[in-house]
Write a protein that holds these residues in place. Structure first.
Motif, PDB file in Angstrom:
ATOM      1  N   GLU A 192       0.825  -1.207   0.000  1.00 53.25           N
ATOM      2  CA  GLU A 192       0.000   0.000   0.000  1.00 53.25           C
ATOM      3  C   GLU A 192       0.866   1.268   0.000  1.00 53.25           C
ATOM      4  O   GLU A 192       0.624   2.202  -0.770  1.00 53.25           O
ATOM      5  CB  GLU A 192      -0.925  -0.004   1.227  1.00 53.25           C
ATOM      6  CG  GLU A 192      -1.871   1.192   1.308  1.00 53.25           C
ATOM      7  CD  GLU A 192      -2.818   1.288   0.107  1.00 53.25           C
ATOM      8  OE1 GLU A 192      -3.230   2.413  -0.229  1.00 53.25           O
ATOM      9  OE2 GLU A 192      -3.098   0.250  -0.526  1.00 53.25           O
ATOM     10  N   ASN A 193       1.885   1.274   0.868  1.00 52.96           N
ATOM     11  CA  ASN A 193       2.776   2.436   0.914  1.00 52.96           C
ATOM     12  C   ASN A 193       3.544   2.604  -0.397  1.00 52.96           C
ATOM     13  O   ASN A 193       3.782   3.718  -0.855  1.00 52.96           O
ATOM     14  CB  ASN A 193       3.769   2.309   2.074  1.00 52.96           C
ATOM     15  CG  ASN A 193       3.112   2.588   3.404  1.00 52.96           C
ATOM     16  OD1 ASN A 193       2.129   3.320   3.468  1.00 52.96           O
ATOM     17  ND2 ASN A 193       3.631   1.983   4.469  1.00 52.96           N
TER      18      ASN A 193
ATOM     19  N   ARG B 102       1.229   4.237  -2.933  1.00 53.16           N
ATOM     20  CA  ARG B 102       1.119   5.687  -2.725  1.00 53.16           C
ATOM     21  C   ARG B 102       2.418   6.396  -3.154  1.00 53.16           C
ATOM     22  O   ARG B 102       2.387   7.470  -3.746  1.00 53.16           O
ATOM     23  CB  ARG B 102       0.828   5.987  -1.245  1.00 53.16           C
ATOM     24  CG  ARG B 102      -0.630   5.748  -0.865  1.00 53.16           C
ATOM     25  CD  ARG B 102      -0.997   6.553   0.388  1.00 53.16           C
ATOM     26  NE  ARG B 102      -0.209   6.149   1.558  1.00 53.16           N
ATOM     27  CZ  ARG B 102      -0.606   5.176   2.387  1.00 53.16           C
ATOM     28  NH1 ARG B 102      -1.759   4.540   2.185  1.00 53.16           N
ATOM     29  NH2 ARG B 102       0.146   4.849   3.415  1.00 53.16           N
TER      30      ARG B 102
ATOM     31  N   ASP C 296       2.755   6.441  -6.977  1.00 52.79           N
ATOM     32  CA  ASP C 296       1.786   7.327  -7.627  1.00 52.79           C
ATOM     33  C   ASP C 296       2.359   8.728  -7.856  1.00 52.79           C
ATOM     34  O   ASP C 296       1.845   9.495  -8.666  1.00 52.79           O
ATOM     35  CB  ASP C 296       0.508   7.431  -6.779  1.00 52.79           C
ATOM     36  CG  ASP C 296      -0.398   6.209  -6.946  1.00 52.79           C
ATOM     37  OD1 ASP C 296      -0.153   5.423  -7.896  1.00 52.79           O
ATOM     38  OD2 ASP C 296      -1.320   6.029  -6.131  1.00 52.79           O
TER      39      ASP C 296
END
Length: 932
Positions: free
Chosen positions: A909-910, A913, A916
């Motif tokens: 997940e990190n 992010r 992105d």
């Protein structure tokens, strides 16, 4: 000439004439010359005006020998100021000889002589003769420039008081002298040591802008103009009055006044544009008028306005409405005048058999070798605006062409609607002078208007190629230059369309019967070589055949340019030149010339530069010629060092050598090492080059050190077994040269102090080559580099973080830091966080090569030792990794492990992010190449 009869008489010469005569009864009595001695000096002065060179030389020696007699200079000032019946050229010459004596021997003048000279200058500044007044003014400023403004406190007040004289000669003479002092001592006049005399001088000068005499008005403006660029406060407080007075003189009938008004407005653009903006409409109108002034010196000063305006942010806004009027004026000014054509011998079409005059050959200066990560050497700038160097270096034609060049870079294709109709008319004009100017303009706008010109080039390039065969030599020569300005576009098209026809015709012009055309063609062909590079390989035989034939055809001057063309060809095609047929064509004339030149002949400079490029390109093909070339280079270096030491220890007996000989020799040795690689080992082992190199690396001249470090790097790559024993001696010197602002060798300070300047380009290049050499040594030393890391690392980290560091130095520094980390990761990794961001941004734009490979292996090793050092700037590391087109498999695997290790550590997940934030191309590349 009457001489003192004994040492006693000579000892008294400070008090009375060296040429005999009686001692004055009172020390206050004014000095008087001995009549016989005076006559003999007058005779010498007249003989020195003889057209015969031998007579001039003999007289010069006699005059120089008279400097041993202190009151010789009294005689010279006496002739200048007192002998009113003597002819003016003789009196002026006496003053100019005195001026030279002041420059060379002033500190040895006895006080009585100094006082007499000063008193006579001030008493006679108003001489009726303009020539004598001007000579006295030159003498005054020469004395002032010898530090005498402080020791001559009455000078400036006295000259300023003379400005109020009703006698024109006195006023003009004083103003002429003040103008020269302002030109030569501007900074000193604005300092506290003299109590800032400009605070009273500038207001006084401004009063004379309205004087009835044009000469006085001109002097007044010229004096004030000296203080514009420095933004002298004494002028800035009167700036509005100054500008108002300039406007009042705008249409003065005197050309010198108009010239100085134009010069002032040009300089004010640079320093006080805020004060000019409200008046810009009127100023542009005025400069348009003055750029067409009947006096060419005025037109030239006005033309500078367009060059300076182009550098200002408001240029586009100010000039947009005037292009339709400015462009025709500038184009018209690019035409040769009748006088230009006479000076250029434009009516002489065939002159190849006429030997060059040595005074027509400009001095050449060698540019020391600089290592760049992409292995590219900076070529000589071949974009000089045409080649009429037989005229003054700068004239209205060149200035107008340069103005069109800079305006094209400001307005880009918006210039073309106003220019193309004029070009259509001039390019096809029946008068060759008009056509020639059109071709010059076409070349001048090439850089700025290239996008808009592309649609016209399919028609214009064939037209230009055809113009290479024009009857007039001046048309052929300018066409060579203009075609070189479009070479980049030409080489991108199908060869059959433009490149082959151009090459055929340009090589014909290389063998032209006119020397000016030969020169222009050679220079243009060198530019074409740089643009085409290996595209020329299929035509090498034909090219070499032509260039070699030119060896036997060219006179002295063009032979030097031919070396450049051959060297550039070697740089451009590289080892494609290493074929027996090419070597057999090229090397015999080069070696024959090499053997014919003496060690002190400056023609060695371009020849050595040429041979350096050829040796690098030929690689092993140069081996049969290498031994004598190598040995002569070593001898040149050794002789130069010996001469330097002799001049240092006995300056009265030995002249310092010209160190360019040493620099070019070092650079040719670099070329040999680079080309021969390990095959140079026997030559190095049998010579003392490494001990000589140790001395060169400590030379006070930056270019010598620059070339020394380049050679050290090349020898490190070629035969490190000979370099390694010297590393302990070399590394402290390399470390001391890692500051591009101020380079000082503390351990050699007593031997040769080295001065520096803030971000001086000389020192940047020294630092650059030292940095590169350290990187090469690191790769060879491996873990043995550990004792030297602390000596250089902090300086390298400082360089890579310093704002304004040039791109090449940044790249070399990043590579060297990476290489140090590759061989000594434990020592370098703790500083990772201090350099990782600029390191990544410096190397993301260089192409894949071995240097980049070793640097990235180093950064990976350091991340492995200190992963925390990269965390905050990991996005920059990702971007740098993505810059690789085709990394080796094991390096790619290192990247893979670091990227996936980071992703696994932060979690899916990190990572999502984090990624992105990536620009889309970076995100796609990392995903495709590394699966993250």
């Amino acid at each position: 000439m009457v001489r003192p009869s004994s040492r006693g008489a000579q000892a008294q010469c400070a008090h009375f004439s060296i040429f005999g005569g009686k001692k004055p009864e009172s020390v206050k009595m004014e000095w008087q010359p001995d009549p016989a001695g005076l006559q003999q000096i007058l005779q010498l002065l007249k003989e020195s005006q003889s057209p015969d060179t031998e007579t001039q030389r003999a007289v010069q020696q006699k005059l120089e020998s008279l400097n041993q007699y202190p009151d010789f200079n009294n005689y010279l000032i006496y002739v200048l100021t007192k002998l009113k019946t003597e002819d003016e050229p003789t009196r002026s010459l006496s003053g100019l000889i005195l001026k030279n004596n002041v420059k060379a021997h002033y500190t040895n003048f006895p006080a009585q002589v100094t006082d007499f000279v000063k008193k006579e200058c001030l008493a006679n500044i108003g001489d009726p003769s303009p020539l004598i007044r001007a000579t006295i003014g030159i003498l005054i400023t020469t004395i002032a420039s010898k530090g005498e403004l402080q020791n001559w406190p009455e000078l400036l007040p006295h000259l300023c008081s003379l400005l109020d004289s009703n006698d024109y000669n006195i006023c003009e003479g004083a103003f002429g002298a003040l103008q020269k002092v302002c030109e030569d001592s501007a900074e000193l006049l604005d300092c506290d040591a003299l109590n800032r005399p400009l605070n009273t001088m500038i207001p006084k000068f401004l009063q004379y802008f309205k004087h009835t005499s044009a000469k006085i008005r001109s002097h007044a403006i010229a004096c004030v103009n000296q203080f514009i660029i420095s933004r002298t406060q004494a002028l800035m407080v009167h700036i509005d009055v100054f500008i108002e007075n300039l406007f009042a003189l705008a249409n003065d009938e005197d050309p010198e006044v108009r010239k100085n008004v134009c010069r002032a407005l040009v300089m004010l653009q640079e320093v006080r544009m805020d004060r000019l903006i409200p008046h810009m409409h009127n100023i542009v109108e005025y400069m348009l008028l003055r750029t067409q002034d009947g006096d060419e010196t005025v037109a030239l000063e006005a033309c500078e306005f367009w060059l300076t305006l182009a550098e200002q942010p408001i240029c586009k806004e100010v000039l947009s409405g005037y292009l339709d009027r400015v462009i025709p004026v500038l184009v018209n000014n690019t035409r040769y005048s009748e006088i230009d054509i006479i000076l250029l011998k434009g009516d002489v079409e065939e002159d190849e058999q006429i030997p060059d005059r040595e005074e027509d050959i400009r001095p050449r200066f060698h540019k020391a070798k600089t290592h760049t990560p992409s292995e590219e050497q900076d070529g000589q700038d071949s974009d000089d605006l045409d080649d009429d160097e037989a005229l003054s270096d700068w004239n209205l034609r060149k200035c107008s062409a340069a103005a069109l060049d800079v305006l094209a870079n400001v307005f880009r294709d918006d210039l073309l609607p106003n220019l193309l109709p004029i070009l259509k008319e001039t390019l096809f004009h029946p008068d060759w002078e008009a056509k020639e100017s059109g071709i010059l303009v076409l070349g001048a706008i090439a850089e700025g208007c290239m996008n808009g010109m592309v649609q016209h080039l399919p028609d214009l390039v064939p037209f230009l190629i055809k113009s290479l065969s024009e009857k007039k030599a001046l048309v052929r020569s300018i066409t060579c230059w203009t075609l070189s300005r479009y070479a980049h576009w030409i080489v991108q098209q199908q060869h059959e369309l433009y490149l082959k026809p151009l090459m055929t015709e340009l090589l014909k012009r290389v063998l032209d019967t006119n020397k000016r055309v030969q020169e222009a063609a050679c220079s243009a062909f060198a530019t074409l070589e740089e643009e085409a590079c290996t595209e020329l390989v299929p035509y090498l035989g034909y090219i070499l055949e032509t260039l070699v034939y030119a060896f036997n055809k060219y006179q002295h001057k063009n032979l030097l340019i031919l070396y450049d063309a051959i060297g550039t060809l070697a740089d451009s095609v590289g080892n494609h030149l290493n074929k027996a047929e090419y070597i057999n064509m090229l090397m015999p004339p080069l070696i024959a010339k090499w053997n014919s030149l003496r060690d002190e002949d400056k023609d060695l400079f371009p020849l050595l530069e040429c041979l350096s490029s050829v040796a690098t390109a030929l690689q092993s093909g140069f081996l049969p010629y290498s031994e004598p070339v190598y040995q002569r280079c070593v001898n040149l270096v050794q002789q130069n060092l010996q001469q330097s030491m002799a001049a240092l220890s006995q300056p009265d007996q030995f002249e310092p050598p010209d160190k360019d000989f040493m620099i070019v020799a070092l650079d040719l040795l670099s070329g040999l090492a680079e080309g021969l690689n390990e095959q140079i080992e026997p030559l190095v082992s049998s010579s003392n080059i490494l001990s000589l190199l140790f001395q060169c690396m400590q030379d006070k001249m930056p270019e010598v050190r620059q070339s020394s470090f380049a050679l050290l790097g090349d020898l490190t790559k070629a035969c490190f077994q000979h370099v390694k024993p010297c590393i302990a001696d070399y590394m402290p010197i390399l470390g001391a040269n890692l500051n591009p602002e101020f380079v000082l060798l503390p351990f050699a300070a007593d031997f040769m102090p080295i001065l520096g300047a803030n971000l001086n380009p000389e020192f940047i290049s020294v630092c650059n080559n030292a940095t590169w050499a350290i990187g090469e040594i690191s790769i060879q030393m491996g873990a043995d580099m550990q004792p030297y890391v602390a000596l250089v690392l902090s300086q390298l980290v400082d360089i890579i973080n310093r704002p304004g560091t040039p791109k090449t130095l940044l790249e070399n520094t990043a590579i060297t830091i990476g290489r140090l980390g590759y061989v000594c990761p434990q020592e370098v990794a703790p500083m990772l966080q201090q350099f990782i961001r600029p390191w990544c941004t410096s190397l993301r734009n260089i192409r894949d090569n071995e240097e980049k490979d070793s640097a990235f292996r180093g950064i990976c090793s350091m991340i492995h030792v200190n992963p925390g050092g990269v965390v905050q700037d990991f996005i920059f590391f990702c971007d740098a990794v993505a810059s690789w087109v085709n990394p080796k498999e094991d390096l790619k695997e290192m990247f893979f492990r670091i990227l996936h290790g980071f992703k696994n550590q932060v979690g899916e997940e990190n990572w999502r992010r984090f990624s992105d934030q990536f620009p889309l191309p970076l995100k796609e590349r990392l995903s495709t190449q590394y699966g993250v």
